[in-house]
Design an enzyme around this catalytic site. Structure first.
Site, short mmCIF file in Angstrom:
data_model
loop_
_atom_site.label_atom_id
_atom_site.label_comp_id
_atom_site.label_asym_id
_atom_site.label_seq_id
_atom_site.Cartn_x
_atom_site.Cartn_y
_atom_site.Cartn_z
N ASP A 50 0.82 -1.22 0.00
CA ASP A 50 0.00 0.00 0.00
C ASP A 50 0.85 1.27 0.00
O ASP A 50 0.49 2.27 -0.63
CB ASP A 50 -0.94 0.00 1.21
CG ASP A 50 -2.05 -1.03 1.07
OD1 ASP A 50 -2.45 -1.31 -0.08
OD2 ASP A 50 -2.52 -1.56 2.10
N GLY A 51 1.99 1.24 0.70
CA GLY A 51 2.87 2.40 0.70
C GLY A 51 3.41 2.71 -0.69
O GLY A 51 3.54 3.88 -1.08
N ASN A 75 -4.34 9.59 0.58
CA ASN A 75 -4.99 9.18 1.83
C ASN A 75 -5.34 10.37 2.73
O ASN A 75 -6.50 10.70 2.90
CB ASN A 75 -4.11 8.20 2.60
CG ASN A 75 -4.45 6.76 2.30
OD1 ASN A 75 -5.32 6.47 1.48
ND2 ASN A 75 -3.75 5.84 2.95
N THR A 127 -10.10 4.68 5.61
CA THR A 127 -9.80 3.35 6.16
C THR A 127 -8.37 3.27 6.67
O THR A 127 -7.89 2.18 7.00
CB THR A 127 -10.02 2.27 5.10
OG1 THR A 127 -9.26 2.58 3.93
CG2 THR A 127 -11.49 2.17 4.73
N ALA A 128 -7.68 4.41 6.76
CA ALA A 128 -6.29 4.42 7.21
C ALA A 128 -6.18 5.07 8.59
O ALA A 128 -6.86 4.65 9.52
CB ALA A 128 -5.42 5.13 6.16
N TYR A 129 -5.36 6.11 8.72
CA TYR A 129 -5.12 6.74 10.02
C TYR A 129 -6.42 7.25 10.65
O TYR A 129 -6.65 7.12 11.86
CB TYR A 129 -4.12 7.88 9.82
CG TYR A 129 -3.57 8.51 11.07
CD1 TYR A 129 -3.81 7.97 12.34
CD2 TYR A 129 -2.77 9.65 11.00
CE1 TYR A 129 -3.28 8.56 13.48
CE2 TYR A 129 -2.23 10.24 12.12
CZ TYR A 129 -2.50 9.70 13.36
OH TYR A 129 -1.98 10.29 14.49
N SER A 130 -7.28 7.83 9.84
CA SER A 130 -8.54 8.38 10.36
C SER A 130 -9.39 7.31 11.03
O SER A 130 -10.03 7.56 12.06
CB SER A 130 -9.33 9.04 9.22
OG SER A 130 -10.56 9.53 9.69
N LEU A 131 -9.40 6.12 10.46
CA LEU A 131 -10.15 5.00 11.05
C LEU A 131 -9.62 4.68 12.44
O LEU A 131 -10.39 4.47 13.39
CB LEU A 131 -10.06 3.78 10.14
CG LEU A 131 -10.77 2.52 10.63
CD1 LEU A 131 -12.28 2.71 10.63
CD2 LEU A 131 -10.40 1.32 9.75
#
EC number: 2.7.1.23
Length: 302
Positions: free
Chosen positions: A78-79, A152, A193-197
């Site tokens: 993903d990165g 993102n 679906t990343a840091y915010s999740l």
């Protein structure tokens, strides 16, 4: 001869090995291949003791890439996809993401799908899904000191061993809001679906034309995530005496000082994902994050 890109995470042995296979197959299929490293899309961190300079987000476009590139195959996790997005979106180049990493939340295909991949590529049988990207700019007065494209999120937060931050945030023409927290996250639906999740924000389906503001460890029971139109530009004013760290797409970024402000707006360059089959987002959530799985076994209907 049609030109295609091959973006590889050169730091991963499996990705490098797979790239040789892909390059040969692409060339045997009649494509001219332009191979580059995904490292070109990494932002790096600016030195806090030196004046930051901004070359604009077009500086991530790799040498040899131009609008004649039909598509780019991305090999990595993903990165790598996040880096590749910065390398391709300004030119409108669609990317086919092939997972050679771990979770592969943004992956369209896997190594076991190689035959299927080339069948679709040679026949040019695919669809395009556009994902919202953001332009993040650090401003001091009228001067842009740093700028980047992100898929993102942008996260602005305190440094270790410093006190809680205070932010004044303006969304479009709405009244400004004050937030006291360890930091704030401004994310796209893809970034939901990343840091915010992890910070308690909601999951947003990728087709929604919205952005999301999520506080990180807020010092208020009333401070919650806010979802609003992606046509609304956002300005973040740090109201704290210490410098802050801004991280874009979880990889790198820059330092933000009290006299700076951060501008975030929807980019004119969406990230184009190649889809070889129907992309069912809820199924991806289920398979990758365990969303919606039954907590108890369902009775056998037979």
């Amino acid at each position: 001869m049609p030109r295609v890109g091959l973006i590889v995470n050169d730091g991963k042995e499996l990705a490098v090995k797979t790239a040789k296979t892909f390059q040969k197959k692409l060339e045997d299929s009649g494509f001219e291949v332009v191979r580059v490293s995904s490292a070109g899309g990494l932002l790096g961190f600016t030195n806090p003791d030196q004046y930051m300079s901004s070359q604009g987000y077009n500086s991530c476009i790799p040498e040899g890439f131009d609008s004649s590139i039909l598509f780019a195959v991305v090999l990595g996790g993903d990165g790598t996809v996040l880096s590749a997005a910065r390398q391709t979106a300004p030119l409108g180049i669609p990317i086919l993401t092939v997972n050679t990493g771990h979770l592969g939340f943004l992956a369209e295909a896997y190594l076991s799908d190689i035959d299927k991949i080339f069948k679709h590529l040679v026949a040019r049988q695919w669809s395009i899904e556009k994902r919202t990207s953001l332009v993040v700019s650090v401003m001091r007065g009228d001067q842009c000191r740093w700028e980047a494209l992100c898929l993102n999120e942008m996260a602005l937060h305190r440094e270790p061993m410093t006190s809680m931050c205070h932010f004044e945030i303006s969304v479009g023409r709405h009244a400004p809001v004050d937030i006291s927290a360890d930091g704030v996250i401004l994310s796209t639906p893809t970034g939901s679906t990343a840091y915010s999740l992890s910070a308690g924000g909601p999951v947003i389906t990728p087709d929604c034309p919205v952005l999301q503001l999520t506080p990180v460890s807020p010092h208020s029971l009333a401070s919650r995530a806010l979802v609003f139109s992606n046509e609304e530009p956002v300005t973040v004013f740090p109201a704290t005496p210490e410098r802050l760290m801004m991280v874009v797409d979880g990889s790198a970024g820059c330092y933000v000082w009290p006299e700076d402000r951060v501008l975030i707006r929807k980019s004119d360059h969406p990230v184009k994902f190649i889809r070889l089959s129907d992309h069912e987002f809820f199924q991806v959530l289920r398979n990758k994050l365990g969303w919606g799985l039954p907590h108890v076994a369902k009775p056998d209907k037979t």
